[in-house]
Design an enzyme around this catalytic site. Structure first.
Site, PDB file in Angstrom:
ATOM      1  CB  SER A 255      36.889  -1.576  21.964  1.00 28.85           C
ATOM      2  OG  SER A 255      37.652  -1.080  22.926  1.00 28.85           O
ATOM      3  CE1 TYR A 268      33.494  -2.830  26.107  1.00 25.86           C
ATOM      4  CE2 TYR A 268      35.632  -2.621  25.967  1.00 25.86           C
ATOM      5  CZ  TYR A 268      34.560  -2.160  25.612  1.00 25.86           C
ATOM      6  OH  TYR A 268      34.200  -1.128  24.898  1.00 25.86           O
ATOM      7  CE  LYS A 272      33.129  -3.412  22.574  1.00 24.46           C
ATOM      8  NZ  LYS A 272      31.831  -2.882  21.801  1.00 24.46           N
TER       9      LYS A 272
END
Ligand SMILES: NC(=O)c1ccc[n+]([C@@H]2O[C@H](COP(=O)([O-])OP(=O)(O)OC[C@H]3O[C@@H](n4cnc5c(N)ncnc54)[C@H](OP(=O)(O)O)[C@@H]3O)[C@@H](O)[C@H]2O)c1
Length: 363
Positions: A255, A268, A272
């Site tokens: 991402s 998150y 990533k």
């Protein structure tokens, strides 16, 4: 008098001195097309150019090719036909892409109906691909695109209903229903998966929490799915490739959040960021075994995950303002990049993190 006969005489009178043309047959056999069709006389603003001497019927003749609107009408001796050029000129126009059906995502419609991907033949037909997180969003679209490209696909996800509907759309797709957060269950489910050439580690979860409120559960689940499962599934696939002595490709779906701090995305973003550097280490270690490993780093895509995080217009606007192209990514933007990285068209690319972000990471 026929048209060709008239032209023959006219041209000979222009050339004078008994010079001889190759004959009216040349003119007759010549197709005059397009705007030149119709009244052939008209353009008897024929330009006469000096040409080479040739021997015709045992006599030496000076031959001057005649040009019609700047293009020679005939040449003698006839030049070799340039077939490749003719084929290119005469290639039939491609049928226009049909509009996607309203019920279908744009990329799927494009894949299954118009074959625009054929512009660049990805040569994925016959390869066996495993896609995790295949039930929804980017993973599901990737399965459809691979299926349309002729690959044999193993779709892994944790909701059986999603997999069932996927098989109805893409007959022949194999499915594995497993929670990738569970190491033992994953080991068991994928033990007998068979030879896999291409792997897309796509499954992920996103729990949005302010940093001060991050929970152990959210942390464990996020790292187990977004990172640990990537390691585990990649190990299974890579060991199989190495045992077979076969080349392979792994694409990790990362991402833009791997490289920028986003509010409420601490866990998150961390998963990533870890995935990006894992991609590079895997590329370093698996490269000698002819296994390439790359990541794609999309901006927001309005999948179920994207909608959960970015549906609020105010929040979305703040993100859009940071994207030079001023829009979120379409599913097909991400899928196209995944397919390119899976294909031999990227055969010298490994260890890369490829943004599909409209320029977000450039700012
Ligand atoms: N959407 C975005 O804006 C965006 C942006 C950048 C990167 N990405 C990345 O793109 C990838 C796909 O995202 P998406 O937006 O398509 O997500 P999505 O719409 O939420 O779909 C994720 C898929 O993964 C499956 N999955 C999740 N946890 C799983 C688990 N533990 N075991 C097995 N399957 C599991 C889900 O199954 P269930 O539905 O059954 O849980 C679902 O089918 C992710 O890696 C995500 O981080 C997304």
């Amino acid at each position: 008098m026929t048209i060709s006969g008239f032209i023959y005489l006219f041209c000979n009178s222009l050339l004078g001195r008994g010079e001889m043309l190759a004959g009216p047959a040349n003119l007759i056999s010549r197709r005059v097309e397009g705007p030149q069709r119709g009244n052939l006389m008209f353009k008897l603003c024929l330009r006469v150019r000096r040409g080479p001497s040739v021997s015709h019927l045992g006599r030496a003749h000076t031959f001057r090719p005649i040009a019609l609107a700047g293009r020679p009408l005939f040449e003698y001796p006839r030049p070799r036909k340039d077939t490749s050029l003719r084929l290119a000129r005469r290639a039939p126009p491609r049928a226009p892409c049909p509009a996607p059906r309203p019920s279908e995502p744009r990329s799927a419609a494009r894949d299954s109906h118009c074959g625009r991907r054929n512009i660049m033949d990805l040569r994925l037909a016959g390869r066996r691909a495993l896609v995790t997180g295949a039930g929804k969003g980017i993973g599901r679209s990737t399965v459809k695109a691979l299926h349309a490209a002729g690959a044999r696909v193993v779709a892994v996800s944790r909701t059986q209903a999603d997999l069932d509907s996927l098989v109805r759309e893409c007959p022949g797709t194999e499915t594995v229903c497993v929670d990738l957060a569970d190491w033992e269950a994953t080991e068991q489910a994928l033990r007998g998966v068979g030879p896999v050439d291409l792997l897309v580690n796509n499954a992920a979860v996103a729990f949005l929490q302010p940093f001060l409120e991050v929970t152990k559960e959210a942390y464990d689940m996020s790292f187990n799915v977004n990172l640990r499962a990537v390691i585990q599934v990649s190990q299974i696939v890579a060991r199989g490739l190495i045992a077979r002595g076969a080349p392979g490709v792994i694409v990790n779906v990362s991402s833009q959040a791997s490289q920028r701090g986003l509010t409420n995305h601490s866990v998150y973003c961390s998963t990533k960021g870890a995935l990006d550097i894992l991609t590079k280490v895997m590329a370093v270690e698996l490269g000698p075994h002819k296994i390439r490993v790359n990541a794609v780093n999309p901006t927001v895509v309005m999948t179920p995950m994207g909608q959960a995080a970015w549906s609020d217009p105010q929040k979305a606007k703040a993100m859009l303002d940071r994207i030079p192209l001023g829009r979120f990514a379409e599913m097909e933007n991400v899928v196209d990049t995944i397919l390119f990285l899976l294909s031999d068209h990227s055969s010298m690319t490994t260890g890369s993190t490829v943004p599909v972000d409209g320029g977000f990471l450039a700012t």
